[in-house]
Design an enzyme around this catalytic site. Structure first.
Site, PDB file in Angstrom:
ATOM      1  N   TYR A  45      93.377 -91.223  40.520  1.00  0.00           N
ATOM      2  CA  TYR A  45      93.867 -92.584  40.786  1.00  0.00           C
ATOM      3  C   TYR A  45      92.722 -93.361  41.416  1.00  0.00           C
ATOM      4  O   TYR A  45      91.660 -92.803  41.737  1.00  0.00           O
ATOM      5  CB  TYR A  45      95.045 -92.543  41.769  1.00  0.00           C
ATOM      6  N   SER A  65      87.981 -94.014  52.310  1.00  0.00           N
ATOM      7  CA  SER A  65      87.478 -93.711  53.655  1.00  0.00           C
ATOM      8  C   SER A  65      86.174 -92.912  53.658  1.00  0.00           C
ATOM      9  O   SER A  65      85.485 -92.871  54.673  1.00  0.00           O
ATOM     10  CB  SER A  65      88.535 -92.977  54.471  1.00  0.00           C
ATOM     11  N   THR A  81      92.406 -90.411  53.669  1.00  0.00           N
ATOM     12  CA  THR A  81      92.528 -89.140  54.402  1.00  0.00           C
ATOM     13  C   THR A  81      91.186 -88.424  54.554  1.00  0.00           C
ATOM     14  O   THR A  81      91.057 -87.561  55.409  1.00  0.00           O
ATOM     15  CB  THR A  81      93.492 -88.194  53.673  1.00  0.00           C
ATOM     16  N   ASP A  82      90.183 -88.796  53.749  1.00  0.00           N
ATOM     17  CA  ASP A  82      88.929 -88.038  53.789  1.00  0.00           C
ATOM     18  C   ASP A  82      88.255 -88.079  55.158  1.00  0.00           C
ATOM     19  O   ASP A  82      87.779 -87.053  55.630  1.00  0.00           O
ATOM     20  CB  ASP A  82      87.943 -88.568  52.735  1.00  0.00           C
ATOM     21  N   LYS A 112      91.468 -82.575  58.086  1.00  0.00           N
ATOM     22  CA  LYS A 112      91.963 -82.378  56.720  1.00  0.00           C
ATOM     23  C   LYS A 112      91.509 -81.003  56.285  1.00  0.00           C
ATOM     24  O   LYS A 112      90.335 -80.758  56.049  1.00  0.00           O
ATOM     25  CB  LYS A 112      91.405 -83.462  55.804  1.00  0.00           C
TER      26      LYS A 112
HETATM   27  N1  DGL Z   1      89.015 -91.557  48.580  1.00  0.00           N
HETATM   28  C1  DGL Z   1      89.815 -90.815  49.543  1.00  0.00           C
HETATM   29  C2  DGL Z   1      89.932 -91.612  50.838  1.00  0.00           C
HETATM   30  O1  DGL Z   1      90.040 -92.846  50.787  1.00  0.00           O
HETATM   31  C3  DGL Z   1      91.190 -90.585  49.001  1.00  0.00           C
HETATM   32  C4  DGL Z   1      91.902 -89.603  49.824  1.00  0.00           C
HETATM   33  C5  DGL Z   1      93.137 -90.167  50.460  1.00  0.00           C
HETATM   34  O2  DGL Z   1      93.148 -91.313  51.003  1.00  0.00           O
HETATM   35  O3  DGL Z   1      94.091 -89.402  50.504  1.00  0.00           O
HETATM   36  O4  DGL Z   1      89.927 -90.981  51.891  1.00  0.00           O
END
Ligand code: DGL
Length: 360
Positions: A56, A89, A122-123, A195
């Site tokens: 996505y 992130s 989440t990263d 994480k």
């Molecule tokens: N690209 C990752 C981020 O923005 C996607 C992971 C997420 O948000 O779960 O941290």
């Protein structure tokens, strides 16, 4: 009706009690006022089809649509949203951290703000949560939340995560526990959580356990943090100027060399985090270079690539006292980077840096 003559002090005391009871009752009735700060990530992501739970685009849905997508949160608190960033992130920089922390601190000072929710990828969510835990001087709930699946996916987790995060931020019981992370029905300390799984909804783990849970809009607490944070922190975003000192991370493994450490130092790193094997162990091929870098003023911090609930013991695998090095204690390399950068805004003394790692 017979009027009772009350002495003035007694009448004043009774009036005071009545006013206090009324104020308490009003406070108990007035909904908490929660601000949602959106920064991007998967919780704002969108996939091509409902079957796309891992493929996505992150950072697409704006904060007003996020709020509108979970109307039930309007029953938990009086809400307003701000779009601070709209990024994945992994692309956060220290400048993003400073900007977000300044906005959170400013909102927390406002009387019309009772709690803050931050939607985030989440990263690097764990790094932002730890940074805010260290620099935002408020006991009001600051709750970070993300999702592992985009809202467009089957069994998306973002909506309930956001509902739970607002419930936590709106709950006075959440005050004074430091910055919190709500994911998968659990409430974690922003200091401890990381994480631990890259592709499951139960992705976030704290080596010392979650602080509690949030179920059907109510929080249930089982632990409280013991490390210094927020109002008990020596770090304050209002006194921190950009740029933060640069801190690099190099990964320990077999066949190790000192090339990465030297390159990071040449690139301006004022501290190096060694993501060591085992108990922060360091290859004999690397030690001489790090001793030379320490002699040139670079801080050396031994963390470990091993997660799951241990800590690096000082003077065990390396003579830290003799080398004037620091151990990251139980902080993983990415969290050690955050604390090392903040420590260097206050000292260049390795023993003082070590104190920060033992107390925060
Ligand atoms: N690209 C990752 C981020 O923005 C996607 C992971 C997420 O948000 O779960 O941290």
């Amino acid at each position: 009706m017979k009027l009772v003559n009350l002495s003035r002090p007694l009448a004043a005391a009774l009036l005071g009690l009545a006013l206090a009871a009324s104020a308490h009752a009003q406070q108990a009735q007035a909904p908490s006022q929660v601000v949602i700060l959106a920064t991007g990530g998967t919780i704002a992501g969108a996939g091509a089809s409902a079957a796309n739970s891992a493929t996505y685009q992150a950072a697409k849905v704006p904060v007003d649509k996020l709020i509108a997508s979970v109307p039930e949160i309007g029953q938990l608190a009086s809400l307003r949203g701000e779009q601070v960033f709209q990024i994945a992130s992994e692309s956060f920089t220290d400048e993003h951290l400073l900007t977000l922390a300044r906005r959170v601190a400013a909102l927390a000072k406002q009387n019309d703000v009772d709690g803050i929710v931050i939607t985030h990828g989440t990263d690097t969510l764990e790094e932002t949560a730890f940074f805010l835990n260290l620099v935002v001087p408020t006991d009001k709930p600051v709750v970070l939340v993300g999702s592992m699946r985009p809202s467009t996916a089957l069994s998306a987790d973002g909506a309930l995560n956001l509902y739970n995060a607002v419930a936590t931020a709106a709950d006075r019981a959440s005050r004074g526990k430091g910055v919190l992370v709500v994911m998968n029905d659990e409430i974690h300390s922003g200091r401890d959580v990381s994480k631990a799984v890259n592709i499951r909804t139960e992705a976030f783990k704290s080596p010392w356990g979650a602080l509690g849970m949030v179920v059907e809009g109510k929080t249930y607490w089982f632990r409280a943090p013991v490390k210094r944070h927020t109002v008990n922190s020596e770090f304050n975003i209002d006194a921190i100027r950009a740029p933060l000192p640069t801190v690099g991370i190099a990964y320990g493994s077999g066949n190790a060399s000192d090339v990465a450490y030297k390159a990071l130092a040449a690139g301006g790193a004022k501290a190096l985090i060694h993501a060591g094997t085992g108990n922060g162990s360091m290859s004999a091929q690397v030690v001489p270079a790090l001793r030379e870098l320490r002699a040139k003023g670079v801080q050396i911090v031994r963390s470990t690539r091993v997660g799951g609930g241990g800590f690096v013991l000082r003077n065990a695998e390396q003579p830290d006292d003799q080398y004037d090095w620091v151990v990251a204690h139980d902080l993983n390399p990415q969290k050690a980077r955050i604390l090392a950068a903040l420590a260097l805004t206050r000292t260049t003394d390795a023993r003082e840096v070590q104190r920060f790692f033992m107390e925060y």
